[in-house]
Each structure stands twice: as C-alpha cells, then as structure tokens.
Design an enzyme around this catalytic site. Sequence first.
Site, mmCIF file in Angstrom:
data_model
loop_
_atom_site.group_PDB
_atom_site.id
_atom_site.type_symbol
_atom_site.label_atom_id
_atom_site.label_comp_id
_atom_site.label_asym_id
_atom_site.label_seq_id
_atom_site.Cartn_x
_atom_site.Cartn_y
_atom_site.Cartn_z
ATOM 1 C CD GLU B 229 -2.269 -1.028 2.993
ATOM 2 O OE1 GLU B 229 -1.956 -0.076 3.731
ATOM 3 O OE2 GLU B 229 -2.940 -1.993 3.373
ATOM 4 C CE LYS B 231 5.589 5.242 7.000
ATOM 5 N NZ LYS B 231 4.591 6.087 7.599
ATOM 6 N NE ARG B 236 -2.392 2.719 11.953
ATOM 7 C CZ ARG B 236 -1.561 1.724 12.231
ATOM 8 N NH1 ARG B 236 -0.283 1.971 12.455
ATOM 9 N NH2 ARG B 236 -2.007 0.474 12.287
ATOM 10 N NE ARG B 256 2.296 5.679 16.624
ATOM 11 C CZ ARG B 256 3.325 5.275 15.929
ATOM 12 N NH1 ARG B 256 3.495 5.681 14.695
ATOM 13 N NH2 ARG B 256 4.214 4.467 16.455
ATOM 14 C CD GLU B 285 -1.513 7.878 7.763
ATOM 15 O OE1 GLU B 285 -1.689 6.729 8.234
ATOM 16 O OE2 GLU B 285 -0.475 8.526 7.915
ATOM 17 C CE LYS B 414 8.686 2.763 10.381
ATOM 18 N NZ LYS B 414 8.127 3.563 11.465
#
Lengths: 349, 562
Positions: B229, B231, B236, B256, B285, B414
């Site tokens: 996906e 980033k 978050r 988060r 997000e 990530k």
Amino acid sequence: MQARDILSLTPAGLYCPLADVHIDPLRPVPRALITHGHSDHARAGHGAVLATAETLAIMAARYGEGFCGTAQAVRYGEAVTLGPVRVTFLPAGHVLGSAQILIEAGGLRIVVSGDYKRASDPTCAPFEPVRCDVFITEATFGLPVFRHPDAAGEIDKLLHSLTLFPERAHLLGAYPLGKAQRLVALLRQRGYDRPVYLHGAMERLMQLYGELGIALGDLRKVEPGGRESLGGAVVLCPPGALQDLWARRFPDPVAAFASGWMRVRARARQRGVELPLVVSDHAGWDELCATIRETGAGEVWVTHGEEEALVHWCTREGLAARPLNMLGYGDDEAEAEAVAEEAVAEPSA
Amino acid sequence: MNDFAELLDRLAFEPRRNAKLRLMEDFFRTTPDPERGYALAALTGGLSFRNAKPGLVRALIAERTDPVLFALSYDYVGDLSETVALMWPAPSQAGTGHNASPPRLADVVEGLSMTAKTELPGLLARWLDALDETGRWALLKLITGALRIGVSARLAKTAVAGLGGVDPNAVEELWHGLTPPYEPLFAWLEGRAERPEGLVVAPFRPPMLSHPLDEEEFSRLDPAEFCAEWKWDGIRIEAVRELTLEGRRIVRLYSRTGEDITGSFPDLCEALIAEDAFVGALDGELLVLRGGRVESFNVLQQRLNRKAITPRLMQEFPAHIRAYDLLGEGEEDLRPLPFAERRRRLEALVARLAGGRVDLSPLVPFASWEELVAARARPEEAGAGIDAEAVEGVMLKRRDSPYVPGRPKGLWYKWKHDPHLVDTVLMYAQRGHGKRSSYYSDYTFGLWRSGPEGEELVPVGKAYFGFTDEELKELDRFVRRETVNRFGPVREVVHTGERGLVLEVAFEGVQQSTRHKSGVAMRFPRISRIRWDKPPREADRLDYLAGLLPREGTMKTRAGKT
C-alpha cells in the site's frame, strides 16, 4: 598603579609583567606560579615553577621528574619576593596542595584564587578568605541552580544503594585527582571500612596521597581481566570508564558519578548515570557569592565558567566586575579535566 | 508526594525498560489508593489542571529571584520545573513559625482542581516551601504537564497490568471507561473484584505497527506473500462506531497512542455517525482532502493542534480517513483473521459507505520487487496519481498476517523514500532542552545566494537531532570556540566562505513559506553528517531547495511540527 598594570591577560594566561611570571599558564613559559595540580592549570614544560610542595609532587607524578627546568616549593603563608612584587600562597580548599595566590604590588592586593571550594574536605587544608582589592575567581558553577548539598548526605545515598543492591558492583566515576581521594575519605568518615577498589588509572595519585600523609584505608586494585563481580563493593574509576569496555566486566553494575554537574538531571542522564552524587570540589553559587563578600574586594574578575551570571550578581552588589572569558580552562572545565586526566592516566590502566 | 517524587526521579535516571517497569510495579504494589491511582493518571498523562499553568510558576519564581539570573539559569538547565526547583529559596526560618508537612499527591490533585484561581499561587508556594528539591521538581513537572521521564502511557499501563499478571492490552481496552484514581482497576488486578466491564463504549484497540525495511532482510522476502500500500504522510487514526444498548450511535476517534481525539474532528465524527452501514473499528490515515486530492502534511498540520475548531477551519481543511484495515465489525473481532481476509471485508464495507469521508487506501499492484521499487520511485505513475506528493513510501504487509497490537516482527514493513540531502553552513546555535540541555544543540543553518553585496548565506532551517552524543560534544565545542556574536541565548558562529562548519542536512521535502527569510521551509530536517572536511564556500545554494518546491504548494505554512 592599577590592577591591570600588575596583572594582564595574555594568550598564555594571566601575566604579571613586574615579576615576569605567568599564573597557571596554558603554554610553556619561562616562569610560572601554579595554583594546583589539575592538568589544565599545571602543565609541563615551563622554565622555573613556584608552587606548593604537594602540587609539585603531583606534577612530578604526572609528568615525570623533569616536568620543568627548576621547581621551588613554597609553604602556605610564606611570602616570596619577586622584584617589586610579593606573592603568598594560601589554601584554596580545592585539592591537596591547592592554593590561592596573593599578589601585592604598588599598594594593591590582588588574589588569584584558582579553583576553590568552601565545603569541608578531609584531604586538604580549608580555604582561607583573604582581604584584597581585586579578587579573581572562577565561576565553574556560577549559576544559582548550583547549590551543592552536604557531601555526607550524598555519601549516604551511595551507602543506601549498597544495601539496596548488595549483589551489584557500584562503579563510582570521579576525577582521579582530588575528588577520588575525598570520596574515599568521606566514606571512611561515614564508617565505611571495607576495601575500596580502584581502576588502574586511579592508583598512582591515590598512592601519592598516601605518601603525602592522607590515610585512606584499605585500597585494592581491580585485577586486569578479573572475573570477580565485586558485588556490593565500591569501585572508583575515571568518569570516562563508566561507559567503557572496562565497565562491562562487571555484571549489571550501578553507574554512579560524583560531580557538581550532577545537580542538573539532564547532565546526569547525558552520561547514563543511574546514581548521581552531587559532590563538588568547586564552589557552588552561594559559596562564590559569600566568598566575594568576605574578601571585601571592590573589583572582581571572573576567569572561566558561567561568568555572565556572576558578573551580573557582582554588578548588582555594586562591585566592579569583568569577565576574562579565558579559554583553555575550558568553558566546561570539569569535562576538559576528565578528558585530560584520562589521557594522562590511561597508559597505566 | 514524596514517594511519587522519588519514583519519578528514579525513573528519570533509569534507562532500562525492564527496570522502569519494576520500579513502577513496586510502587503500585506498595502505595495505597488513591495515591497510586493519581500517580498512574500522572504517568499516563491523564491529569490536567485548568488553572495551574507554567505562567503561574514563572510568576512565583519571578517574585523570588533576579530575572537575569533566572533567565541564565533556565537557559542552562533547559527545563522550567527543574530550574525553579533548584532556585527556589529556602523558606525564611523566622516566617510562619511552623514547618508544614509535604502534601500527598491526592492533596495536590484535589487542591489544584478545587482551589480558586486567585488562591492557587499561595497554595503552590506553601507546597514548594514544604517540599525538598526532588519534591518541588516532581510537583512542578506535574503542574506544567510534561513529565518527560522516558515513560510512555503504554509503559505505565504495562506496569499496572503486571500487578495482576494480565496482558497490557486488556488494560488498554478498559482504559477509556476508567477515571482517576482507578480504584476498580486496581481492585480487579489484585483479584478483589470482577473485571470492570461494560464501562467502555467504542473502546480503543492498540494499533499494529511496522518495522523499517532492512535491505538485507528484503532480499529474503517472497513478493508473492505480501501486499503493498502507499504509506500516507498523515496521522494514524482509529475510528470506532458502535450502538449503545439504547440504540444511541457513538463514534470515537483515537490516535495511535490511544488518545481520544474525537473532539478535534466534529466534521468527521458527524459524518461517521450518519454511516449506518458501519458498526465496528477502522484503522487508517487521517488526511485533508480538497478537490479529491490529498493535501501535504504541511496542510494537515494547519488542522491539527488547534484549540478552537471553527466551522471555517473545518471547511478549509476537511478531514478524511483513508482506511487500510478493519479490526472489528458488529460483534466480531476481525483481528485474528489474515490481512487478505480483513482487506476483503474492508473493501466491502467502504463500498457500502455513503458520506464520502472515508475511502479506501488502494493496493499497489506488483509482481516482483523490481516493479515495487519502480512504483516507490514514481508513485504518480503507479496509481497514486495526483496524491503522489502525500506518499512517503510504501507499506508491505504479509497477506496472512493477523492484526497484532504492538510492533511484531516479520509481518509489516515500512519502506520510506530516501531523504533529500543538502550541504548547509552552520550560522547560529542555541542551547537545547530536555536531554540536550546545557549543550549548544539547536542549529540554524543556511545556504548561499547572490545578494546585493555578493554571495551571502541565508538561514533556511533549524535542526536539533541526527547527531551522536560524541558529535554533540564536538559541535558544542565548535560553537563555544567560534562564537562571533551573542544575541541573548543565541550564539552566532563564524560563517564565511573560508571559515565555518558545513552540516549535511537530510529532509523530507520543502514547502514555500512566508515566515522564513529564504521563502522555503524544510520538512523534518536533521543533521545527517558533519562535514569537518568541507569549506563553507562549497556548501549548496538556495536555488537547489527552491527547485524542489511542489508544483502548486503555495499555501502559507506553519513551520515545523509542534
């Protein structure tokens, strides 16, 4: 005659042209007066050196017998005439042999105090306040956040930690000249009579203090490569050794550090210290202010450290004050000292 | 208060996580209610006192100390609470004639919330007189709202969980239904009462985090086992929508770390309330979308950290969720399911949503790592289109990964873009705060440009990390040695073509700025290398930064993260 005619600032440090001597010069000079044995004040390579016998002994132990051309020992309180100038060494209470230097010329009395403290120290003669016209002071801890607590209380913190963690060696970082001996003496005063262990870099000066008549009890060497965990023991080492490979020989040690810098938490954290002990061989803020008042000086020169705050305080008190912004003793004197001490002491470790 | 102060002091010096946990667990075990509960609230950031502000503390110390000496001390210590705790003068012996006993933490919490604003200074001064230095420091930390002792809320909850030998996530899921001093929580953990269920509606579920991709590990991964996906460069967010027993629709938004941020996004909250197709918990997000385009982080920031959420703010910066996971639906906990299965459920759910405030974070198709490398290098051509500027890399998620709270190994990665690098010249330095205090650790650096009098340096940014402790000492020495001017706490260091220090700075991007003399603001700048070897005249020029400006990034920016 003005004070500035008697003492001027040169690249080598404070200089008295009338007597042709430098005080604690930063580079080799023909004639030097040395206040005390810390390596940023007492350097090798001068021609003639005048200092206390203890300071000369420390310099000889550091640099070897040929550390200068000729050495002359002076007793506290004994006046020495250098041409039109009279110099007298008086106790500064900083480390063994440390002195303030009183310079008298043209009817003026100037005191170069070197590094000093007012708190009691079983390993050296206490500071003697001297009336003078100009007082030249350090300002290592020249901020009102530096209020050193009673050293005995700090030693008690260490003793308490020893009972809390009897299985862990307590590595106590301390400058090898002065602080280390004072800590041992303070431990003995608090009734701690077990052996104190020494990092290799600590031995020589510790032994010298013994030879100069300072009794420090049972001192033992940490054997190189030894497996002993020394759980519950106090092990003195140079500050730099706390993060060193050397420290890893101890399983799960407690990292302690005795220094005036430990007053500020961030400073202790920056060094990874778990048990900070606020024990200083420099005057704290209140001591600096009280000492300046006691000397009765109308003019104060500040050599190094946090000079801005102390100059401000003096001005507010109606005293003429000026910062000398002296580099070389380091803005961060203790740090410089630690590095220098280790560089000198490490070969024997 | 004394026990709590001692705990804080010891935590502040203890670097090891396990030892911190042990210290806290011991404290919670041996300290009675409600003292320990207020301590837990303090450690988790759950206490705030409306009327007790840093300004009050400053006023108290100003009455008692010389302003110049205070300013110099504060500059040196780098921490208001500690400066005041150290400088606070001993109460005069002749004064009130009795030694007040130090307050308990419960006294402080109650006193601060019950006492009228006008009486607070006197109350606080009496407490400060009665406490020792450590106590004063802890009290002031509490009041000024920043403990900064290296303990996260999560770690404190983990320590409490240890009291009952339960998983910290079990505490986390109850958390939002509890209030200080948490007596039911302690009672449950000590086996004296049932689990305090049913108190929480729409609970927080701790998020699953990723590891940075390590190139060596990358070579061993099988592309067939992973989904990718984008980033997104936002924040978050977890959105939970539930129905209460009475059928009331509840929406909660969490950061988060589990902070309830619902109140900051009434627009989003209202839109979600209306989505009757959705009962469950979304992970995604938070982004600002305008005209169907994701705005940069700089724009999002203008929406964040605002005290007043005005209609105008919401209209100008509409908040959206780009969803990438579904943690629960109805009564069903989806977290044990494989990622691919959760993704199917998420796609089906998003398709049923009507309001346009939630969309799906697309998958990045790839058959080989080469294809993914190409997509990461040029997201605009690999499906991100006009949103490419808000992409800061790619995420790799194992198709079979369950949703594991925390940062489990080997499941999610990530893979950020490489940063930009620029050679700058150090111009000004200031002492830092917190861990860096008393060292010159905040650096303002500049780039060359042609000025009316020839080549000149113009400041382009400020950085205060990226270097090691050793490098910090060297930089600090350089600043002290090469100071040419002082402006209050700021030192100007030498910066001519021949003399000065070149700093290689890494950063994530640039934005036009009306607040910077240079006209550009760098995003997330940090020192990547110190170029002791390079003469300043060989540093880069401002044109280089200007060339990196986004096509139409002409928004006024508020520089830096707050």
